[in-house]
Write an enzyme that holds these catalytic residues in place. Structure first.
Site, PDB file in Angstrom:
ATOM      1  N   TYR A   1       4.611  15.019   6.354  1.00 34.37           N
ATOM      2  CA  TYR A   1       4.123  14.801   4.983  1.00 34.37           C
ATOM      3  C   TYR A   1       4.056  16.131   4.226  1.00 34.37           C
ATOM      4  CZ  TYR A   1       1.075  12.852   1.306  1.00 34.37           C
ATOM      5  OH  TYR A   1       0.544  12.447   0.099  1.00 34.37           O
TER       6      TYR A   1
HETATM    7  N1  LIG Z   1      -3.875   8.704  -2.239  1.00 32.96           N
HETATM    8  C1  LIG Z   1      -3.871  10.002  -1.983  1.00 32.96           C
HETATM    9  O1  LIG Z   1      -4.850  10.564  -1.437  1.00 32.96           O
HETATM   10  C2  LIG Z   1      -2.720  10.866  -2.400  1.00 32.96           C
HETATM   11  C3  LIG Z   1      -2.915  12.255  -2.484  1.00 32.96           C
HETATM   12  C4  LIG Z   1      -1.821  13.059  -2.840  1.00 32.96           C
HETATM   13  C5  LIG Z   1      -0.614  12.490  -3.093  1.00 32.96           C
HETATM   14  N2  LIG Z   1      -0.447  11.136  -3.005  1.00 32.96           N
HETATM   15  C6  LIG Z   1       0.864  10.582  -3.256  1.00 32.96           C
HETATM   16  O2  LIG Z   1       0.788   9.636  -4.304  1.00 32.96           O
HETATM   17  C7  LIG Z   1       1.796   8.660  -4.133  1.00 32.96           C
HETATM   18  C8  LIG Z   1       1.182   7.259  -4.204  1.00 32.96           C
HETATM   19  O3  LIG Z   1       0.223   7.150  -3.165  1.00 32.96           O
HETATM   20  P1  LIG Z   1      -0.864   5.982  -3.108  1.00 32.96           P
HETATM   21  O4  LIG Z   1      -2.098   6.607  -2.607  1.00 32.96           O
HETATM   22  O5  LIG Z   1      -0.874   5.226  -4.368  1.00 32.96           O
HETATM   23  O6  LIG Z   1      -0.260   5.120  -1.900  1.00 32.96           O
HETATM   24  P2  LIG Z   1      -0.197   3.518  -1.685  1.00 32.96           P
HETATM   25  O7  LIG Z   1       0.128   3.322  -0.248  1.00 32.96           O
HETATM   26  O8  LIG Z   1      -1.424   2.902  -2.252  1.00 32.96           O
HETATM   27  O9  LIG Z   1       1.054   3.077  -2.594  1.00 32.96           O
HETATM   28  C9  LIG Z   1       2.355   3.526  -2.305  1.00 32.96           C
HETATM   29  C10 LIG Z   1       3.352   2.504  -2.772  1.00 32.96           C
HETATM   30  O10 LIG Z   1       4.678   2.979  -2.443  1.00 32.96           O
HETATM   31  C11 LIG Z   1       5.440   1.885  -1.987  1.00 32.96           C
HETATM   32  N3  LIG Z   1       6.536   2.340  -1.132  1.00 32.96           N
HETATM   33  C12 LIG Z   1       6.455   2.868   0.112  1.00 32.96           C
HETATM   34  N4  LIG Z   1       7.676   3.094   0.594  1.00 32.96           N
HETATM   35  C13 LIG Z   1       8.560   2.708  -0.354  1.00 32.96           C
HETATM   36  C14 LIG Z   1       9.968   2.696  -0.435  1.00 32.96           C
HETATM   37  N5  LIG Z   1      10.739   3.108   0.588  1.00 32.96           N
HETATM   38  N6  LIG Z   1      10.543   2.248  -1.574  1.00 32.96           N
HETATM   39  C15 LIG Z   1       9.782   1.799  -2.601  1.00 32.96           C
HETATM   40  N7  LIG Z   1       8.448   1.771  -2.578  1.00 32.96           N
HETATM   41  C16 LIG Z   1       7.836   2.230  -1.459  1.00 32.96           C
HETATM   42  C17 LIG Z   1       4.459   1.018  -1.209  1.00 32.96           C
HETATM   43  O11 LIG Z   1       4.922  -0.321  -1.061  1.00 32.96           O
HETATM   44  C18 LIG Z   1       3.203   1.137  -2.071  1.00 32.96           C
HETATM   45  O12 LIG Z   1       3.110   0.098  -3.027  1.00 32.96           O
HETATM   46  C19 LIG Z   1       2.476   8.950  -2.798  1.00 32.96           C
HETATM   47  O13 LIG Z   1       3.656   9.704  -3.018  1.00 32.96           O
HETATM   48  C20 LIG Z   1       1.445   9.805  -2.091  1.00 32.96           C
HETATM   49  O14 LIG Z   1       2.011  10.656  -1.129  1.00 32.96           O
HETATM   50  C21 LIG Z   1      -1.486  10.313  -2.682  1.00 32.96           C
END
Ligand SMILES: NC(=O)c1ccc[n+]([C@@H]2O[C@H](COP(=O)([O-])OP(=O)(O)OC[C@H]3O[C@@H](n4cnc5c(N)ncnc54)[C@H](O)[C@@H]3O)[C@@H](O)[C@H]2O)c1
Length: 241
Positions: free
Chosen positions: A148
């Site tokens: 990651y």
């Molecule tokens: N939540 C956190 O703490 C956090 C912190 C920093 C960065 N992020 C980043 O923010 C972004 C969103 O995270 P989140 O917390 O909303 O996660 P989440 O798991 O709630 O949502 C992620 C979404 O991406 C979709 N997804 C996964 N693989 C996929 C693919 N191959 N093709 C299309 N869609 C796909 C999933 O179905 C899901 O709906 C991510 O890139 C994550 O790394 C999140």
């Protein structure tokens, strides 16, 4: 926020979590939203002007989604490359090779393929905004999360590179590096990892999806005109650079 009303904004991974919060914030500014997500069931439960089942790791799937979206709704004004997974938590030497590669495929190659699809149209129209959702893990390197951290550092580099490639156009490319925000993403991680992430945030709390959405909306707007290839921190003081 200037320049958002009426724009078509594609949000990958938009069926839940940060992507959905960004969609709702942009809708409040008058944007038309196209949600792209691999989870068809989750996508079916959320309202949006356009919804596409797409796997961002598959170039043909991404190209086909773009063609369907643009045929129905016209050109894409902005892309929020948000789809991502954390993968499991292991020490590097114990990390299953397939799981490590999968994180790179979704979090790094998926952003590349999403940008690769929309950039030609944006360049031709000399207009566009790309916002990549990276992570503070890409700046700091989280232990037990080498895939990651590497993927997120990768998309920070991609943002800087693409920003410069497009600097003489009116397409702006920026990324956000959030610290931990409580979403379903937490279910992929060990509870100790989540507790460790919270302990690293000087504000002593998780971020809110709405706080990331506010920043993403700004980066989709005309307010961002002299800034490209930049990294916008959203980490409660964890990364002050
Ligand atoms: N939540 C956190 O703490 C956090 C912190 C920093 C960065 N992020 C980043 O923010 C972004 C969103 O995270 P989140 O917390 O909303 O996660 P989440 O798991 O709630 O949502 C992620 C979404 O991406 C979709 N997804 C996964 N693989 C996929 C693919 N191959 N093709 C299309 N869609 C796909 C999933 O179905 C899901 O709906 C991510 O890139 C994550 O790394 C999140």
């Amino acid at each position: 926020m200037k320049g958002i009303s009426g724009q078509l904004v594609v949000i990958t991974g938009g069926a839940r979590g940060l992507g959905l919060a960004i969609a709702r914030r942009l809708e409040a500014e008058g944007a038309r939203i196209s949600l792209w997500d691999a989870d068809a069931a989750a996508l079916a439960q959320v309202a949006a002007a356009d919804r596409q089942v797409v796997d961002v790791t598959d170039a043909a799937s991404v190209e086909a989604a773009l063609a369907r979206t643009e045929a129905a709704h016209g050109p894409v004004g902005a892309l929020v490359a948000n789809a991502g997974i954390t993968g499991p938590n292991h020490r590097l030497e114990d990390y299953p090779v397939d799981a490590w590669r999968r994180v790179i495929e979704v979090d790094l190659v998926g952003v590349f393929l999403s940008c690769r699809a929309v950039v030609p149209g944006m360049r031709a129209r000399d207009a566009g905004r790309i916002v990549v959702i990276a992570s503070v893990a890409g700046k700091e390197g989280n232990p037990m999360a080498s895939a990651y951290s590497a993927a997120k550092a990768g998309v920070i580099g991609l943002t800087k590179s693409l920003g410069k490639e497009l600097a003489e156009t009116n397409v702006r490319v920026n990324c956000i590096t959030p610290a931990a925000v409580e979403t379903e993403l937490f279910r992929q991680m060990a509870p100790e990892q989540v507790a460790w992430m919270k302990s690293k945030i000087p504000m002593g709390r998780f971020g809110l999806a709405e706080e990331v959405a506010e920043m993403a909306a700004f980066l989709c707007s005309d307010g961002v005109s002299f800034t490209t290839g930049a990294v916008f921190d959203c980490s409660g003081g964890r990364a002050t650079y």
